[in-house]
Design an enzyme around this catalytic site. Structure first.
Site, short mmCIF file in Angstrom:
data_model
loop_
_atom_site.label_atom_id
_atom_site.label_comp_id
_atom_site.label_asym_id
_atom_site.label_seq_id
_atom_site.Cartn_x
_atom_site.Cartn_y
_atom_site.Cartn_z
N SER B 65 -34.04 26.69 52.42
CA SER B 65 -35.50 26.99 52.47
C SER B 65 -36.30 26.05 51.58
O SER B 65 -36.50 24.92 51.95
CB SER B 65 -35.85 28.45 52.21
N HIS B 70 -44.12 23.34 39.70
CA HIS B 70 -45.43 22.88 39.25
C HIS B 70 -45.46 22.91 37.72
O HIS B 70 -44.90 23.83 37.12
CB HIS B 70 -46.56 23.81 39.72
N CYS B 85 -32.03 31.19 51.79
CA CYS B 85 -31.38 32.09 52.76
C CYS B 85 -29.92 32.31 52.40
O CYS B 85 -29.19 32.90 53.18
CB CYS B 85 -31.44 31.48 54.16
#
Lengths: 116, 116
Positions: B65, B70, B85
């Site tokens: 995924s 950040h 997943c």
């Protein structure tokens, strides 16, 4: 923990199940674009990946943080992850999401907010 | 809502505050790489963006995924968003995170799991 010493970080995650998911790149990108416009987000970089045999991921770095969309077409599922440093409420996200999916046949739509 | 008709979707979000954040691209990428190796993740596409005047975003599309990082260096903050997943527990994520940050001076570290 949002206060004067931390940035505003709003994160909303949606798990959507459609009756029938059009998994074409254009269709998923259209949903993304409607969300970007609806929420007044600003894309600074983007990429995508098409999985074999199916499933698409669209990733946008925003000046506000990020928007990620994954699909599991075999189950009609779209997973949308928005992190933004702007003052967007869960209702703003939900409204834009419903508009972006207005032509789709929604089986279920759940939204979670991540709060620190 | 994880059952036989839905994929396994595990999402963990970490908000970390460091005493002093080395916001160089190499330093943040090293944290990402340690997490990727520690959690046995598989990158299929990646991009980054350096904000003006500061702040870095690293985005990885994974075969599992996505991983997004950040930074808000002016506040010593790193925000890490993992969607996978694969069967990764919150403890797996926390352990890998602590290893990836073992040389950093952590002021606070909070992890949230997003469950549907």
């Amino acid at each position: 923990m949002t206060n004067q010493s931390t940035p505003i970080i709003k994160q909303y995650v949606a798990l959507i199940v459609l009756e029938k998911l059009d998994n074409s790149f254009d269709s998923i990108e259209q949903i993304a674009q409607k969300l970007i416009i609806g929420l007044d987000l600003h894309v600074v970089n983007e990429m995508s990946h098409s999985f074999d045999p199916e499933g698409i991921t669209l990733a946008y770095i925003l000046s506000e943080s990020h928007l990620l969309i994954h699909t599991w077409p075999e189950m009609g599922i779209i997973h949308i992850d928005l992190v933004t440093c702007s003052y967007k409420s869960k209702e703003d996200f939900e409204n834009s999401l419903n508009k972006a999916l207005s032509e789709k046949n929604i089986k279920s739509l759940e939204i979670k907010a991540v709060d620190f």
